[in-house]
Design a protein around this motif. Structure first.
Motif, short mmCIF file in Angstrom:
data_model
loop_
_atom_site.label_atom_id
_atom_site.label_comp_id
_atom_site.label_asym_id
_atom_site.label_seq_id
_atom_site.Cartn_x
_atom_site.Cartn_y
_atom_site.Cartn_z
N GLU A 1414 -3.27 -11.03 -0.65
CA GLU A 1414 -3.08 -9.65 -1.15
C GLU A 1414 -3.95 -8.71 -0.34
O GLU A 1414 -4.92 -9.14 0.30
N PRO A 1415 -3.58 -7.43 -0.31
CA PRO A 1415 -4.36 -6.49 0.52
C PRO A 1415 -5.78 -6.32 -0.02
O PRO A 1415 -6.01 -6.43 -1.23
N GLY A 1416 -6.71 -6.09 0.88
CA GLY A 1416 -8.10 -5.89 0.46
C GLY A 1416 -8.83 -5.02 1.46
O GLY A 1416 -8.33 -4.74 2.55
N PRO A 1417 -10.03 -4.60 1.11
CA PRO A 1417 -10.77 -3.68 2.00
C PRO A 1417 -11.19 -4.35 3.31
O PRO A 1417 -11.41 -3.68 4.31
N THR A 1418 -11.32 -5.69 3.32
CA THR A 1418 -11.81 -6.36 4.54
C THR A 1418 -10.67 -6.82 5.45
O THR A 1418 -10.89 -7.56 6.39
N THR A 1419 -9.44 -6.42 5.13
CA THR A 1419 -8.30 -6.90 5.91
C THR A 1419 -8.41 -6.42 7.36
O THR A 1419 -8.57 -5.23 7.62
N GLN A 1420 -8.35 -7.40 8.29
CA GLN A 1420 -8.38 -7.08 9.72
C GLN A 1420 -6.96 -7.21 10.29
O GLN A 1420 -6.45 -8.32 10.45
N ARG A 1457 6.08 -16.59 0.95
CA ARG A 1457 6.41 -15.85 -0.27
C ARG A 1457 5.15 -15.32 -0.96
O ARG A 1457 5.17 -14.25 -1.57
N GLN A 1458 4.04 -16.09 -0.82
CA GLN A 1458 2.77 -15.61 -1.41
C GLN A 1458 2.25 -14.38 -0.67
O GLN A 1458 1.47 -13.61 -1.23
N ARG A 1459 2.65 -14.22 0.61
CA ARG A 1459 2.12 -13.11 1.42
C ARG A 1459 3.21 -12.09 1.75
O ARG A 1459 3.15 -11.41 2.76
N MET A 1460 4.21 -11.97 0.85
CA MET A 1460 5.32 -11.06 1.09
C MET A 1460 4.87 -9.60 1.09
O MET A 1460 5.58 -8.73 1.58
N TRP A 1461 3.65 -9.34 0.58
CA TRP A 1461 3.13 -7.96 0.60
C TRP A 1461 3.03 -7.43 2.05
O TRP A 1461 3.13 -6.22 2.28
N GLN A 1466 3.40 -1.98 0.65
CA GLN A 1466 1.96 -2.11 0.35
C GLN A 1466 1.15 -2.21 1.64
O GLN A 1466 -0.01 -1.83 1.68
N ASN A 1467 1.76 -2.78 2.66
CA ASN A 1467 1.07 -2.95 3.95
C ASN A 1467 1.25 -1.66 4.74
O ASN A 1467 2.35 -1.30 5.15
N ARG A 1468 0.13 -0.94 4.94
CA ARG A 1468 0.18 0.36 5.61
C ARG A 1468 0.27 0.22 7.14
O ARG A 1468 0.51 1.20 7.82
N ALA A 1470 2.12 -0.67 10.31
CA ALA A 1470 3.51 -0.90 10.73
C ALA A 1470 3.63 -2.09 11.68
O ALA A 1470 4.63 -2.82 11.66
N VAL A 1471 2.60 -2.33 12.51
CA VAL A 1471 2.68 -3.41 13.52
C VAL A 1471 2.67 -4.78 12.83
O VAL A 1471 3.48 -5.66 13.18
N THR A 1472 1.81 -4.97 11.82
CA THR A 1472 1.79 -6.27 11.15
C THR A 1472 3.01 -6.46 10.26
O THR A 1472 3.51 -7.57 10.11
N ARG A 1473 3.52 -5.35 9.69
CA ARG A 1473 4.78 -5.46 8.93
C ARG A 1473 5.90 -5.96 9.85
O ARG A 1473 6.69 -6.84 9.47
N ALA A 1474 5.96 -5.39 11.05
CA ALA A 1474 7.00 -5.79 12.01
C ALA A 1474 6.87 -7.26 12.37
O ALA A 1474 7.86 -7.99 12.43
N ALA A 1475 5.62 -7.71 12.57
CA ALA A 1475 5.41 -9.11 12.94
C ALA A 1475 5.85 -10.04 11.81
O ALA A 1475 6.47 -11.09 12.05
N PHE A 1476 5.54 -9.66 10.55
CA PHE A 1476 5.93 -10.51 9.42
C PHE A 1476 7.46 -10.54 9.29
O PHE A 1476 8.05 -11.59 9.00
N LEU A 1477 8.08 -9.39 9.51
CA LEU A 1477 9.55 -9.34 9.45
C LEU A 1477 10.17 -10.21 10.55
O LEU A 1477 11.22 -10.82 10.36
#
Length: 1939
Positions: A1414-1420, A1457-1461, A1466-1468, A1470-1477
């Motif tokens: 899940e998203p958190g403040p320490t997400t790199q 499925r656990q990391r579908m966020w 929720q994931n601000r 765009a580059v990591t969203r693209a990679a997950f997609l």
């Protein structure tokens, strides 16, 4: 089979010094008597008195038989002794390989038994004399004599045994002498030939000592056992062993000597110790390098062996000792003891330990060979007589054992080795390992029950097919286990292998494996069927055909032509050889298909496949003989004619091959075959493809050879034949042959007209030269006197071909002219000779470089003419030269005439040069403009080439000429070198010559002086901008002092005083070409002239001092030139010089390369910014200089110069420990640039490979330098090394496995890179940490990841390798955290090779677990992105490599499925969203998923939820970097769900909504992606007939698409949507509406036409719009042919299509226009209703003909297809529906148009339209013509080509038009009543007549105003004017007929 001609040995007479000879003759002198001994003595005396070697042999044979006849002991013992002494003395004095020596050995060997002892004593005495006090020169000869005594000469062997101590002592002395010479530091340095001779001598001595030991085993053994006499022999053997050890441990010796020394050591040990267990124990100790097992050896042996056991010995010692142990010890049958078993298992382990430390490829070759030798020895042990194999041995040698595993790993590492020998040995080793396994597991018979074999087969089949080693291994499995075993495991194997036949690199391997498979399969099926009845045979043959023939026919019919070329070359002949009866099956199967069925676009279709099969069958002799009609009536003539003019090149070639290729070279040609060639040739001469031209010439050569051979056979039969009918039949056939050859000759000669295309000229000249070679052009009354058909006009056309711009045409024309009858060529006529000579001299000063080549060819043609010197004298007088060449005598030989003429030509050209060089020194610009020097120099070089300098008569004159040539070359070089050595040679002279710009010219010219420093390292140099005239001028040559005078007053270049503008280009070309020709001339002189030494009586022409001077000249040019053209060509000349230096007999010259190399390396080392060496331009000529010096070293030598140079350069290239300074940077740059050149040099071959690791280290470390120049050079070096290691890029895909290597193979070949890359990667990974927010980029990281990404894992990789890939993984994964996007991507790519396929699921799961749930403040996000990229790349590689789903319970789905966020809003980021997609697309987006059904279904539902809640549907685009990338990834998922595989994604509702969202998306990238997806799906459905109908497209989508077509603004999207609609319009009624209003057909057409006209800026859009509008026009005309003419915009459409066909349009546009015209052929072009009116229709036809003559082959081929759409009623039967080649299509098309004119009732109007075409588009106004004529004197831009069409032939087009117009008028006259033409037509005829008359007159006047022989000086203009005249003349003739 090629039988190699045996070299006959050289027979030489006996050569003895006078004193010895007289003594021998005196001792044999006898007076009379009949005693047998006296007869022998007389025979030998006669023999010695003769000097003829063959007679001497005959007399020795006679003496031998006389000796053999001596029956009892003679009375005269002294005389017999003299006879024997004579024979033995002569025997020992003869040179090696002299047949006389073997004759004497035979004579001595045949003496009676009672005389043998005396003979041995006599031979021993002579040999002992030789051995006593030899000089160093005699060692090789005596060694050879010892070897000869042991070569099948029993008495010689007894003699050696008798003298054993002396012989061994001598051999030791000889070997010691060799070792001493080799270790002498200064003796042989740089003298490669002397070094090679020493190595050969050393090898011969070691071999001789081995032979003596082998033949004297018993003597040595008994001598060593005798206590009191063995000391001397022991000492000798001990010393010999010392010499062997020295050779083995000294790496200066070449491998063959070291390898032989290794065998000699083992042989000596065996000779000294016998064959017991102790020998094996000693050899084991030597292999281990340990003294422990030496106790059983004698003391002296023990001491020597201890010297070999030192830890510091080179690695090669073990290798050569292993070889020795295998070669010199007996391994057959049972082993003598346990030590032997130990030794047998120790050898492979020792070799495999060496395997990873080897650098040289040659050593790898030896290791592979020795391993194969070991496997054969192991097989010998197991295959011996029935004995029980020791369990330990059986266990170690069986499949699956540790040893077998290691050996297999060696095979997998080396089966892709660059050396053929290594690959061959690994295959042999693999086969032997299988045999070992079979022998150790003899109880298992069925391979399916053998788990080891099953596993091995599966793993081999699982490998990529690009791995060439796989094929050989599979072949071994087939050989030992049968094809059925492989077919059971992989039934689709035949199809897979046939699919590989399109790859040139793999085709030979695939075809070999296929051959083994189908031969084995046939044998297995046959043996299983047994002796059953014939029906059984048919059944199993049917199975065989289904397995092998059916897939072949499918590929031949449907695959693209370039993919099937190699099937004909490699596979089909083998299949037909295996089963000739299969041809009937093939022909039947192909004839069941319609004969004109073409198959998919680009395939050969059934007709092509039929030709291919028949061609292969006929070449193999499978097709029945031609007596039963054409090839047994298998193929109709019409079908063959169609194939001979087929559109596809390969089909035509196969058909021609079927006609030309036969098994018997004397098979007679049938009239049908000759008719087929007559039909084929005219249409196929103009082929652009070099491969097709080559094949055509090759096949016609076979036909002509067959014609020649069969003609000779027919003549022979006629002379023997008595039956007059048969004789007449043979005479008739010969007459047909003659007619055919004459037709061929005339047809080819008539093609060579001015304006003929390059390809046609080339093909015609090649075939004519072939006719000249096989037959003759003389007019003698031979069989086929072809000279009679060659007219003077023909010969002149060939002569004018010499002026062609194409080098090949010049050369062929020149060759052909020498073969044509001299009377036709006419060069012996004085006026003709003078004009051609003058033309050649004029061309030699042309400013166009190719003119000098024409001049050289013309001079070549004139050289054999006896009266050439008179013509030369005449030309010299005209130019004012005092020139008096020696004339040949009236009866002089051809060689003397050639020499004197060559001398005269060279002297005249030299005089010209000597007068022009001073003028060039005065003004270089004037020289460049009016008499560039290079033409003369080129002519001199060319004229000297054919001369044989060894047989010259005018030696003194030649010496003077050579001295003057060298001097004038140096002067030429001095004139032009300021330009080519300047800092910036390109573009130095300004274009303008007016006074305003000339003020600063002197300073600009000052700037071009050579920069004597590399001060760009310290400060930039600027041009002074002051304009004052008071500057002091210092210049290097006079040329620059006088330039400003030239600029202020233009040079008078002609009598009329006209000024001449000189471009910078002309000056530069003049300069660098002059440098080139000087280099070529000097290189030619040094290479071909005999050397003249001061103390030599040989009539040499060039002295050592001159050669050394030339060498120093080249050194200066190569080290100081800046212009690439200049130093590259100086390099060519210098290479010639270095080759000559090595071959010269002068020791001083032989040592020059080594000296020059050491000097230049010293200069490079000490270079700094003030050095004269050029450090820019990749070090300019320095790498070339060093390359030339190194390439002169013989390949098979020890390569000492290369090794020394590489060591020094690598030391310089490595970063220095101290801080970087200029004094260290400049040498480093030079070293990197030189290394790059050496790694690229293919001539250094595998010798450079040992230094690749060091070079790679230097390149990687060079990136850490702060100096840009070092980093730049490091980049270039790195790029070269990547190519050197992984090979030249094979295909477009940068990451294709064809350009990669398994990690095991890479680190086995370059072991030093393993620790280096690991250390560097660890250091680089340590700097990667994005947590701090700072970007830290290690300089070498990118390079490291690039190298590692080129590796890939092999399923064969074991885990036991010391070079395992596991240690790299954590560092690569860590690099994925980098803040640099490209680094993360490279890390992901590089990780793939390090994860085995089986480990991918667990690695992916581990990587996913690192991501937060899940998203958190320490997400790199850098970390997340790097991890996701690694997951994507791993999954893609798994998908490609494994071809099977992920194993159950992998946890990947749950993790995702656990990391579908990460995919949601929720994931601000765009580059990591693209990679997950991307991960989701990889798992859900394909038809066949890697996950099981329930998992993929759940994942798709989650993905669909994410998409429906995404920015794509909600139309709120994400912001920030990567937003577009993110939207595209969302679109890919949506596209998969809505277009690609909607049936797998659940209900229909969201899918339709998704496609609407994609088409209406505000981002053009998304719309474009969606349209591409829709278009792809539609095209797939078009190909798949069953899926037609587009049910997945609903009405809303169609409305959206038409709306997009009307309102889309982005050009790419608009083009895509128009392409989609174009596909849909064929099957679907489209709702065209603009808002609420429906568009009418005319409104739609107008809109689309406007769009097409306004979109010429975008080729894609322009093509799409015009294609759609054309489709609609065709539909409109089809639905209402008569009413279509009422639609106003059709004319506009026709004009637009015509505009798209013009020459200057892009190829894509012309291809589109061709397709449009092909599609509208039936409805518009050939319609009887003329829907577009006559004018527009004729314009469209003309456009079609323009496309059929386009230069681009694809355009022509595409336009040819119109034939297939013409109604059958309009065509003749031979072309109905067939694909034809462009020349035939053009001919048929014009004929068809004429037929249509008649059908339309428009014959007169049509004839006028064609006459307009005939006349051409050129204007006729007289001023324009006059202007054109005057423009001939204008300046030509040097390399300006303009819009040349090299395929079209206006001359042929004009003749074609004229022929058809003539036929049209003839037909019209016959069918119509006479009448008067209409008023309009009369007026038009009048206008055209006036125009044609004006054109004819102006063309004739322009032709008359050209200078003499314009074919040479104004070739293009002359051809153009001739064509204009011909057009006008033919048009006038047609117009007269029309009147």
């Amino acid at each position: 089979m090629v039988v190699k001609k045996r070299k006959s040995p050289k027979v030489e007479a006996v050569v003895l010094d006078e004193e010895k000879l007289h003594k021998l003759i005196a001792s044999l002198s006898v007076g009379g008597g009949e005693d047998g001994v006296r007869e022998v003595a007389q025979t030998l005396q006669s023999c010695l008195e003769l000097t003829e070697p063959v007679q001497q042999i005959q007399l020795v044979i006679k003496a031998g038989s006389q000796l053999e006849a001596l029956s009892e002991e003679p009375s005269d013992g002294a005389l017999l002794e003299s006879c024997l002494h004579t024979l033995t003395l002569v025997y020992t004095s003869l040179q090696a390989k002299n047949p006389l020596r073997r004759t004497i050995a035979s004579a001595l060997g045949s003496v009676p038994a009672w005389l043998q002892e005396q003979t041995v004593n006599s031979l021993s005495a002579c040999l002992s004399d030789c051995l006593s006090n030899p000089t160093s020169e005699q060692y090789p000869h005596i060694t050879d004599t010892i070897t000869a005594c042991l070569d099948g000469f029993a008495l010689g062997e007894r003699c050696i045994n008798k003298l054993l101590p002396e012989v061994m002592q001598f051999l030791h002395k000889g070997l010691s002498e060799c070792l001493h010479q080799n270790s002498c530091p200064s003796g042989l340095a740089g003298r490669h030939i002397a070094q090679a001779q020493l190595m050969y001598c050393c090898l011969a001595t070691v071999k001789a000592s081995m032979l003596v030991m082998q033949r004297s085993q018993e003597t040595i053994g008994s001598s060593l056992q005798a206590q009191h006499t063995n000391t001397k022999l022991e000492d000798t053997l001990s010393s010999l062993l010392g010499c062997y050890t020295h050779i083995l441990t000294d790496e200066d010796f070449i491998q063959s000597v070291q390898s032989t020394a290794g065998m000699a050591i083992v042989l000596l040990i065996r000779s000294a110790m016998g064959g017991g267990d102790e020998v094996a124990s000693v050899v084991c100790s030597l292999l281990r390098g340990s003294a422990q097992g030496l106790d059983s050896a004698p003391r002296w042996l023990q001491q020597r062996c201890e010297g070999l056991c030192s830890s510091a010995r080179p690695a090669g010692v073990s290798l050569y000792l292993c070889h020795g142990a295998l070669a010199m010890l007996s391994w057959k049958g049972a082993l003598p003891g346990p030590q032997w078993e130990q030794l047998l298992l120790l050898v492979p382990n020792t070799l495999l330990d060496l395997d990873v430390s080897i650098k040289e490829s040659s050593t790898a070759m030896v290791v592979s060979r020795v391993l194969t030798l070991w496997s054969s020895a192991a097989l010998d042990c197991l295959q011996g007589e029935r004995q029980v194999c020791p369990p330990c041995l059986q266990q170690s040698l069986s499949g699956g054992s540790e040893l077998q595993q290691r050996l297999l790993e060696h095979i997998y590492s080396h089966w892709e080795h660059p050396l053929d020998g290594v690959r061959h040995q690994t295959r042999a080793l693999f086969r032997n390992l299988l045999l070992l396994h079979q022998h150790t597991c003899s109880s298992i018979f069925d391979p399916a029950e053998d788990s080891y074999i099953t596993e091995l087969t599966l793993s081999l089949l699982g490998l990529e097919w690009h791995m060439r080693g796989k094929y050989g291994s599979l072949s071994c499995l087939v050989e030992l286990y049968g094809a059925r075993h492989l077919l059971d495991v992989q039934p689709q194997l035949p199809v897979s292998l046939l699919g590989l036949m399109g790859d040139q690199n793999l085709a030979p391997y695939a075809s070999d494996l296929l051959e083994r498979l189908f031969v084995s399969h046939k044998a297995q099926l046959g043996s299983e069927a047994g002796a059953v009845d014939t029906t059984g045979s048919e059944v199993w043959m049917e199975v065989w055909h289904k397995t092998w023939v059916t897939p072949l026919l499918l590929v031949l019919c449907r695959a693209k032509l370039d993919q099937t070329t190699y099937i004909l070359d490699y596979f089909l002949p083998k299949l037909l050889r295996c089963s000739p009866s299969s041809l009937t099956h093939m022909v039947q199967a192909l004839q069941d298909t319609p004969p004109c069925s073409t198959g998919p676009s680009g395939s050969r279709g059934a007709l092509g496949a039929l030709m291919t099969c028949l061609r292969a069958a006929r070449a193999q002799g499978v097709v029945p003989s031609s007596k039963e009609g054409l090839w047994g009536g298998l193929v109709p003539l019409s079908l063959l004619q169609q194939a001979l003019v087929h559109k596809h090149d390969q089909v035509r070639m196969d058909a021609l091959g079927l006609v030309c290729e036969t098994l018997r070279s004397t098979e007679a040609l049938t009239p049908q075959e000759m008719d087929l060639i007559r039909y084929f040739l005219p249409h196929n001469l103009n082929s652009q493809a070099p491969g097709v031209r080559q094949q055509t010439v090759s096949l016609l050569k076979k036909l002509l050879c067959r014609l020649k051979d069969s003609a000779l056979l027919l003549q022979k039969r006629m002379s023997q034949e008595r039956d007059p009918d048969k004789r007449d039949a043979n005479q008739h056939t010969l007459h047909q042959y003659e007619e055919f050859l004459r037709w061929l000759c005339v047809s080819l000669l008539e093609v060579l007209l001015p304006g003929a295309s390059f390809s046609k000229c080339l093909m015609a000249l090649q075939l004519l030269c072939l006719l000249g070679e096989l037959f003759t052009f003389s007019s003698d009354s031979g069989v086929f006197a072809l000279g009679e058909v060659v007219t003077s006009a023909h010969a002149q056309n060939v002569l004018y071909s010499v002026a062609s711009n194409f080098l090949e045409v010049k050369q062929l024309a020149s060759t052909l002219l020498r073969q044509l009858p001299p009377s036709a060529v006419g060069l012996q006529v004085p006026e003709r000779m003078h004009s051609v000579l003058q033309a050649a001299l004029d061309l030699s000063t042309s400013t166009k470089p190719f003119d000098s080549v024409s001049a050289a060819h013309l001079l070549h043609l004139l050289l054999p003419q006896p009266h050439l010197t008179e013509a030369l004298q005449h030309c010299a007088q005209e130019q004012g030269f005092p020139f008096h060449p020696p004339s040949p005598l009236p009866n002089a030989s051809e060689a003397v005439i050639l020499e004197l003429n060559t001398l005269a030509v060279v002297q005249l050209l030299l005089c010209c040069l000597q007068s022009e060089v001073p003028r060039a020194e005065a003004s270089l610009l004037q020289a460049a403009a009016s008499y560039p020097l290079y033409g003369r120099a080129h002519c001199i070089t060319a004229v000297l080439q054919p001369l044989n300098f060894e047989t010259l008569t005018q030696t003194e004159q030649w010496r003077c000429v050579v001295s003057e040539l060298i001097a004038v070359c140096y002067r030429m070089s001095d004139v032009v070198s300021p330009v080519v050595q300047s800092s910036s040679p390109e573009g130095l002279i300004p274009m303008d010559t007016d006074s305003e710009t000339s003020a600063g010219l002197q300073r600009i010219l000052q700037e071009i002086q050579p920069r004597d420093s590399n001060d760009f390292f310290t400060s930039a140099r600027e041009l002074d901008t002051h304009t004052g005239d008071d500057q002091t001028q210092t210049t290097h040559t006079p040329s620059l002092n006088t330039v400003s005078d030239f600029v202020h007053s233009p040079i008078n270049l002609s009598a009329c005083g006209e000024g001449y503008r000189v471009t910078a280009q002309m000056v530069l070309v003049c300069c660098w070409r002059s440098m080139k020709e000087v280099a070529m001339l000097l290189g030619q002189l040094c290479q071909s002239l005999p050397l003249h030494c001061a103390d030599d009586t040989h009539a040499g022409l060039i002295t050592e001092e001159q050669v050394e001077g030339v060498g120093l000249y080249f050194r200066r040019q190569l080290l100081q030139s800046r212009h690439r053209g200049a130093f590259e060509l100086a390099y060519v000349g210098f290479v010639r010089l270095t080759e000559m230096l090595c071959r010269s007999g002068s020791p001083a010259l032989q040592q020059l390369p080594a000296r020059w190399l050491s000097e230049v390396l010293e200069e490079v080392k000490s270079s700094d910014p003030s050095s004269k060496l050029c450090a820019t331009r990749r070090s300019a000529g320095i790498p070339f200089y060093i390359q030339a010096l190194l390439s002169s070293e013989p390949k098979l030598s020890s390569c000492s110069l290369l090794k020394l140079t590489m060591r020094e350069l690598i030391a310089l290239a490595m970063p220095s420990a101290n801080t970087t300074t200029d004094s260290s940077t400049v040498p480093q740059v030079h070293a990197l640039n030189i290394l790059r050149a050496l790694y690229r040099d293919t001539r250094l071959g595998e010798n450079i490979i040992p230094f690749v690791s060091d070079g790679m280290q230097a390149a990687v470390l060079g990136f850490t330098s702060p100096v840009w120049a070092v980093r730049n050079s490091s980049t270039l070096l790195f790029s070269t090394l990547i190519t050197r290691i992984f090979g030249v890029k094979k295909g477009k895909d940068e990451h294709s496995k064809k350009n990669r290597m398994t990690g095991r193979e890479f680190f086995t070949r370059f072991p030093a890179l393993y620790p280096f890359l690991l250390t560097q990667l660890e250091a680089a990974a340590g700097t990667v940490e994005s947590d701090s927010g700072q970007v830290k980029l290690h300089p070498s990281l990118f390079l490291l990841l690039l190298v590692l990404s080129r590796l890939y894992p092999s399923p064969m990789d074991g885990s036991s390798s010391p070079l395992g890939l596991a240690p790299f993984m954590p560092f690569i994964i860590r690099c994925g955290r980098s803040a640099v996007y490209r680094t993360r991507e490279m890390a992901a790519r590089a990780l793939v090779p390090f994860v085995l396929v089986t480990q991918v699921p667990s690695t992916v799961h581990t990587l996913l677990q690192e991501l937060s749930a899940e998203p958190g403040p320490t997400t790199q996000h850098n970390h997340i992105h790097g991890t996701l990229l690694q997951v994507v790349f791993l999954l893609r590689s798994y998908q490609t490599d494994s071809h099977r789903p992920l194993p159950a319970g992998n946890g990947i789905t749950r993790g995702l499925r656990q990391r579908m966020w990460l995919a949601s809003r929720q994931n601000r980021c765009a580059v990591t969203r693209a990679a997950f997609l991307d991960v989701l697309v990889c798992l859900c987006g394909t038809k066949i998923s890697m996950l099981n059904d329930s998992e993929v279904s759940d994942l798709r539902q989650d993905a669909l939820s994410v998409i429906m809640a995404s920015d794509l549907v909600l139309s709120s685009p994400p912001l920030g970097p990567g937003s577009t990338q993110c939207l595209l990834c969302l679109a890919r998922v949506a596209l998969s769900a809505s277009v690609e595989i909607p049936e797998l994604w659940g209900g229909p509702q969201p899918k339709s909504q998704l496609l609407q969202c994609l088409l209406k998306a505000p981002q053009y990238e998304v719309r474009e992606l969606a349209l591409e997806g829709v278009l792809r799906r539609l095209q797939e459905e078009e190909e798949d007939e069953e899926e037609r109908g587009h049910q997945w497209l609903d009405q809303t989508t169609l409305s959206n698409l038409t709306s997009l077509a009307l309102h889309e603004t982005h050009p790419q999207c608009l083009a895509k949507v128009l392409s989609v609609l174009c596909v849909l319009s064929t099957t679907t009624e489209l709702p065209w509406s603009d808002g609420v209003k429906m568009l009418s057909q005319e409104e739609l057409l107008l809109h689309l036409l406007a769009l097409a006209q306004n979109s010429t800026h975008s080729v894609e859009l322009h093509c799409a719009a015009l294609t759609l509008v054309s489709r609609l026009v065709v539909q409109l005309v089809s639905s209402n042919p008569q009413g279509a003419s009422a639609v106003a915009c059709l004319g506009q459409w026709g004009a637009l299509v015509c505009a798209c066909c013009s020459e200057e349009q892009p190829v894509e546009v012309k291809l589109m226009a061709a397709k449009v015209l092909v599609n509208c052929t039936a409805t518009v072009l050939t319609s009887s209703h003329l829907p577009l009116g006559l004018t527009t229709t004729v314009s469209l036809w003309r456009s079609l003909f323009t496309l059929l003559q386009d230069e681009d082959e694809d355009v022509r081929d595409s336009a040819c297809d119109f034939i297939c759409n013409v109604p059958a009623s309009l065509l003749s039967t031979d072309v109905t529906g067939a694909s034809v080649c462009p020349p035939v299509a053009l001919d048929v098309g014009v004929g068809l148009l004429c037929r249509l004119f008649e059908l339309w009732g428009q014959a007169p109007a049509g004839a006028l339209a064609l006459t307009e075409w005939l006349l051409g588009d050129e204007g006729v106004n007289d001023e324009a013509v006059a202007e054109e004529a005057s423009s001939l004197d204008d300046e030509d831009f040097l390399f300006e080509k303009g819009g040349l069409n090299l395929w079209a032939e206006p001359v042929q087009w004009v003749n074609l038009l004229h022929r058809h117009v003539h036929s049209l008028l003839l037909g019209f006259r016959q069918s119509q009543a006479p009448g008067v033409p209409g008023q309009d037509q009369v007026h038009q005829i009048q206008t055209l007549s006036t125009q044609a008359q004006a054109q004819a007159l102006s063309s004739q006047n322009a032709l008359d105003s050209l200078p003499a022989l314009p074919q040479f000086c104004l070739t293009m203009e002359h051809a153009r004017l001739l064509l204009r005249l011909q057009r006008a003349t033919l048009a006038l003739e047609v117009l007269d007929r029309l009147r």
